[in-house]
Design an enzyme around this catalytic site. Structure first.
Site, PDB file in Angstrom:
ATOM      1  N   ILE A  46       2.631  -2.820  -2.702  1.00 32.96           N
ATOM      2  CA  ILE A  46       2.396  -3.974  -1.831  1.00 32.96           C
ATOM      3  C   ILE A  46       3.004  -5.246  -2.414  1.00 32.96           C
ATOM      4  O   ILE A  46       2.685  -6.345  -1.986  1.00 32.96           O
ATOM      5  CB  ILE A  46       0.877  -4.166  -1.614  1.00 32.96           C
ATOM      6  CG1 ILE A  46       0.144  -4.338  -2.953  1.00 32.96           C
ATOM      7  CG2 ILE A  46       0.276  -2.994  -0.844  1.00 32.96           C
ATOM      8  CD1 ILE A  46      -1.311  -4.745  -2.810  1.00 32.96           C
ATOM      9  N   HIS A  91       1.020   0.550   2.772  1.00 33.58           N
ATOM     10  CA  HIS A  91      -0.262  -0.110   2.500  1.00 33.58           C
ATOM     11  C   HIS A  91      -0.203  -1.619   2.704  1.00 33.58           C
ATOM     12  O   HIS A  91      -1.047  -2.345   2.201  1.00 33.58           O
ATOM     13  CB  HIS A  91      -0.737   0.236   1.081  1.00 33.58           C
ATOM     14  CG  HIS A  91      -0.983   1.706   0.889  1.00 33.58           C
ATOM     15  ND1 HIS A  91      -0.893   2.348  -0.328  1.00 33.58           N
ATOM     16  CD2 HIS A  91      -1.294   2.665   1.792  1.00 33.58           C
ATOM     17  CE1 HIS A  91      -1.143   3.634  -0.167  1.00 33.58           C
ATOM     18  NE2 HIS A  91      -1.386   3.852   1.104  1.00 33.58           N
ATOM     19  N   ASN A 151       9.680  11.611 -11.439  1.00 33.86           N
ATOM     20  CA  ASN A 151       8.412  11.063 -11.903  1.00 33.86           C
ATOM     21  C   ASN A 151       8.260  11.389 -13.383  1.00 33.86           C
ATOM     22  O   ASN A 151       8.754  12.404 -13.843  1.00 33.86           O
ATOM     23  CB  ASN A 151       7.248  11.686 -11.104  1.00 33.86           C
ATOM     24  CG  ASN A 151       5.972  10.886 -11.228  1.00 33.86           C
ATOM     25  OD1 ASN A 151       5.979   9.668 -11.071  1.00 33.86           O
ATOM     26  ND2 ASN A 151       4.876  11.560 -11.535  1.00 33.86           N
TER      27      ASN A 151
END
Ligand SMILES: [Zn+2]
Length: 250
Positions: A104, A120, A216
């Protein structure tokens, strides 16, 4: 070897979609409240978990505590890192159709990305809980940074950030847009997320393109399904890909 493969696939693709999580932002120095450290600090100092503080109910009950936490975890002067910059570059080169992010912090837009789907919401925009008007996010962020609660300049009501809190559904149409992007992608790069946060993992199911790539630092539940898995820093990998002669954008 895996960079070689990734670079080759990037050069062949024209509709790449990147799906990213907290790991993309932590490389810019943004604190992750979901990390062990974030969780520990929060419980130690507030006596409750981040999930409680970031809930719809808690926001209206104790906005002062909510904004104190917000100031510490969501307000920062962080800059985009190589991952953000590389993705913006791939979009400009016509290779990437969109970035879908769970973050965000607005760092993708800061890096120059235009097609960004923020699942989000964004920590940089606010709505009045009383008159419902949208307001100047810069002023609200400044107030929070100075340890005050952001108030509506029009009616004095409490401002609420345009982020999806716990107990709240995603904003209208956002999930549909994300799914449509993934379904139309020829390559999906999932980066900096353990895919533990709902509904991230379920979105990946809609991908029917050629290459599913996971980048990742640690293992994810989807590693088995991916065509290529790289356990490394997302910024480092993206820089190597853009610098690779096969792609040659940097
Ligand atoms: Zn208002």
């Amino acid at each position: 070897m895996s960079i070689e493969t990734l670079a080759k696939w990037v050069s062949e693709s024209g509709r790449i979609v990147f799906f990213g999580g907290a790991g993309v932002s932590t490389e810019s120095g943004i604190k992750d409240y979901r990390s062990q450290d974030g969780l520990y600090t929060t419980v130690k100092e507030y006596g409750i978990s981040p999930e409680v503080i970031l809930s719809h109910t808690f926001f209206f009950e104790k906005p002062d505590v909510f904004y104190d936490f917000y100031r510490r975890f969501f307000i920062s002067d962080a800059s985009p890192n190589d991952a953000h910059k590389a993705l913006a570059e791939l979009e400009k080169a016509g290779k990437l159709s969109s970035v879908i992010t769970q973050n965000i912090d607005g760092l993708h837009q800061k890096a120059g990305s235009e097609a960004v789907i923020e699942l989000h919401g964004t920590a940089l925009e606010f709505l009045c809980t009383k008159c419902r008007e949208k307001t100047d996010g810069t002023k609200a962020v400044k107030a929070i940074a100075e340890d005050a609660m952001p108030m509506c300049p029009l009616c004095g009501g409490l401002l609420k950030p345009k982020v999806v809190l716990y107990e709240e559904p995603l904003y209208d149409g956002v999930a549909e847009r994300a799914i449509a992007e993934i379904a139309n992608a020829d390559m999906l790069i999932v980066g900096g997320t353990s895919l533990a946060v709902y509904p991230a993992a379920s979105f990946v199911e809609y991908f029917k393109g050629k290459h599913l790539v996971l980048i990742n630092k640690s293992e994810t539940p989807l590693d088995q399904k991916a065509d290529l898995v790289i356990h490394d820093s997302i910024g480092k990998v993206m820089r190597a890909v853009l610098e690779h002669p096969e792609v040659g954008l940097w």
